[in-house]
Design a protein around this motif. Sequence first.
Motif, PDB file in Angstrom:
ATOM      1  N   SER A 156      70.934  54.039  61.325  1.00 14.32           N
ATOM      2  CA  SER A 156      72.134  53.677  62.010  1.00 14.32           C
ATOM      3  C   SER A 156      71.960  54.141  63.276  1.00 14.32           C
ATOM      4  O   SER A 156      71.071  54.998  63.478  1.00 14.32           O
ATOM      5  N   GLU A 157      72.903  53.525  64.237  1.00 11.29           N
ATOM      6  CA  GLU A 157      72.723  54.343  65.552  1.00 11.29           C
ATOM      7  C   GLU A 157      73.217  55.915  65.659  1.00 11.29           C
ATOM      8  O   GLU A 157      72.499  56.561  66.560  1.00 11.29           O
ATOM      9  N   ASN A 158      73.866  56.071  64.566  1.00 10.15           N
ATOM     10  CA  ASN A 158      74.006  57.871  64.704  1.00 10.15           C
ATOM     11  C   ASN A 158      73.068  58.468  64.087  1.00 10.15           C
ATOM     12  O   ASN A 158      73.026  59.653  64.417  1.00 10.15           O
ATOM     13  N   SER A 159      72.190  57.902  63.294  1.00  9.90           N
ATOM     14  CA  SER A 159      71.044  58.639  62.612  1.00  9.90           C
ATOM     15  C   SER A 159      69.578  58.809  63.113  1.00  9.90           C
ATOM     16  O   SER A 159      68.780  59.519  63.338  1.00  9.90           O
ATOM     17  N   THR A 160      69.618  57.511  63.932  1.00 11.12           N
ATOM     18  CA  THR A 160      68.236  57.409  64.492  1.00 11.12           C
ATOM     19  C   THR A 160      68.244  56.718  65.955  1.00 11.12           C
ATOM     20  O   THR A 160      69.350  55.801  65.964  1.00 11.12           O
ATOM     21  N   GLN A 161      67.705  57.213  66.838  1.00 16.18           N
ATOM     22  CA  GLN A 161      67.353  56.504  68.249  1.00 16.18           C
ATOM     23  C   GLN A 161      66.067  56.596  68.760  1.00 16.18           C
ATOM     24  O   GLN A 161      65.637  57.507  68.796  1.00 16.18           O
ATOM     25  N   ASP A 162      65.447  55.336  68.813  1.00 21.43           N
ATOM     26  CA  ASP A 162      64.244  55.002  69.223  1.00 21.43           C
ATOM     27  C   ASP A 162      63.239  55.760  68.399  1.00 21.43           C
ATOM     28  O   ASP A 162      62.416  56.553  69.099  1.00 21.43           O
ATOM     29  N   GLY A 163      63.326  55.881  67.324  1.00 23.09           N
ATOM     30  CA  GLY A 163      62.523  56.720  66.385  1.00 23.09           C
ATOM     31  C   GLY A 163      62.595  58.300  66.235  1.00 23.09           C
ATOM     32  O   GLY A 163      61.917  58.938  65.730  1.00 23.09           O
ATOM     33  N   SER A 164      63.612  58.668  66.804  1.00 22.95           N
ATOM     34  CA  SER A 164      63.995  60.090  66.832  1.00 22.95           C
ATOM     35  C   SER A 164      65.315  60.350  66.354  1.00 22.95           C
ATOM     36  O   SER A 164      66.388  59.347  66.217  1.00 22.95           O
ATOM     37  N   THR A 165      65.659  61.494  65.688  1.00 26.71           N
ATOM     38  CA  THR A 165      66.695  61.920  65.294  1.00 26.71           C
ATOM     39  C   THR A 165      67.419  63.199  66.248  1.00 26.71           C
ATOM     40  O   THR A 165      66.437  64.087  66.580  1.00 26.71           O
ATOM     41  N   TYR A 166      68.632  63.542  66.384  1.00 27.05           N
ATOM     42  CA  TYR A 166      69.223  64.551  67.012  1.00 27.05           C
ATOM     43  C   TYR A 166      69.745  65.572  66.004  1.00 27.05           C
ATOM     44  O   TYR A 166      70.400  66.579  66.389  1.00 27.05           O
ATOM     45  N   SER A 167      69.508  65.416  64.713  1.00 27.00           N
ATOM     46  CA  SER A 167      70.029  65.879  63.537  1.00 27.00           C
ATOM     47  C   SER A 167      68.997  66.792  62.812  1.00 27.00           C
ATOM     48  O   SER A 167      67.990  66.233  62.467  1.00 27.00           O
ATOM     49  N   PRO A 168      69.095  68.276  63.101  1.00 24.30           N
ATOM     50  CA  PRO A 168      68.029  68.831  62.412  1.00 24.30           C
ATOM     51  C   PRO A 168      68.066  68.907  60.908  1.00 24.30           C
ATOM     52  O   PRO A 168      67.190  69.020  59.995  1.00 24.30           O
ATOM     53  N   TRP A 169      69.267  68.489  60.224  1.00 21.98           N
ATOM     54  CA  TRP A 169      69.454  68.527  58.885  1.00 21.98           C
ATOM     55  C   TRP A 169      68.831  67.211  58.338  1.00 21.98           C
ATOM     56  O   TRP A 169      68.215  67.040  57.209  1.00 21.98           O
ATOM     57  N   ILE A 170      68.844  66.068  59.193  1.00 19.08           N
ATOM     58  CA  ILE A 170      68.153  64.688  58.869  1.00 19.08           C
ATOM     59  C   ILE A 170      66.721  65.152  58.631  1.00 19.08           C
ATOM     60  O   ILE A 170      65.949  64.670  58.157  1.00 19.08           O
ATOM     61  N   MET A 171      66.345  65.703  60.083  1.00 17.66           N
ATOM     62  CA  MET A 171      65.055  66.060  59.969  1.00 17.66           C
ATOM     63  C   MET A 171      64.409  66.924  58.881  1.00 17.66           C
ATOM     64  O   MET A 171      63.241  66.559  58.326  1.00 17.66           O
ATOM     65  N   GLU A 172      65.184  67.761  58.389  1.00 16.00           N
ATOM     66  CA  GLU A 172      64.777  68.792  57.141  1.00 16.00           C
ATOM     67  C   GLU A 172      64.900  67.934  55.807  1.00 16.00           C
ATOM     68  O   GLU A 172      63.914  67.846  55.208  1.00 16.00           O
ATOM     69  N   GLU A 173      65.916  67.122  55.671  1.00 17.04           N
ATOM     70  CA  GLU A 173      65.544  66.135  54.416  1.00 17.04           C
ATOM     71  C   GLU A 173      64.700  65.094  54.297  1.00 17.04           C
ATOM     72  O   GLU A 173      63.853  65.056  53.443  1.00 17.04           O
ATOM     73  N   LEU A 174      64.213  64.493  55.645  1.00 15.93           N
ATOM     74  CA  LEU A 174      63.096  63.696  55.742  1.00 15.93           C
ATOM     75  C   LEU A 174      61.814  64.320  55.335  1.00 15.93           C
ATOM     76  O   LEU A 174      60.922  63.949  54.589  1.00 15.93           O
TER      77      LEU A 174
END
Length: 233
Positions: A156-174
């Motif tokens: 979604s627009e909240n979870s990803t922006q141009d192939g990046s995320t600003y959430s360290p939690w999402i990064m950890e989960e992926l």
Amino acid sequence: MHKGYRISESMINENNLINDNFNTQKIHEELNILDYVQPNNGKIEIDGTELMKKWFPLQSDKKIFVSHSHGDFNVVKKFAGYLDNQGIKAFIDAAVWGDNDRLIDTINRTYNKLPGEQNTFYYSEDHVITSNIDMLLIRALNRMINYCDIFIFIESENSTQDGSTYSPWIMEELELQNILAHIQSNKKVEKRAIFHDDINVTFSHDIQQNLKELTPIKNLEDFEIVLNSIKEA
């Protein structure tokens, strides 16, 4: 082998993959955080093992771990309701677990306030409290991802922006999902890292390679195939 998928928020909404009947009752609500925190000779002693069990308990009946931005919680819980209606239980952390920020704030305000101040805490103690509470959450997330058979990431627009995320939690989960997808499922993996969210600081994380590792669910037919494979497992 752990299977990972990604599905867009728009596809969920456009295909009406939603159901309002999802239980968001948090089992921690009656817990007293301070039961697991004890002052001892001027030190703060925290029973991290018991606190994690109570505040971030393992949900052994769940089949799917849904990775998402908390900004998408409303649509995600309806998506989980749809899966529940299909006989597949999904894990949504915010629907069950307590808030790690509440843990940190409660401990700080009870044991770590600067005398005469309302919102100021001793830095060194706050750093230890914050890093360890965040670690408990990371360990609990890792445990749930390892336990579930299926991992679904909500784009979604909240979870990803141009192939990046600003959430360290999402990064950890992926990151953990990608590791588990390439090892035997009976091996245990525990990542150790420390992240801090700060309203005045943002970190971007390139997740393009992580997303490539997840099978895209592009249409309703793809989604039905995934559901059937889970039911037959």
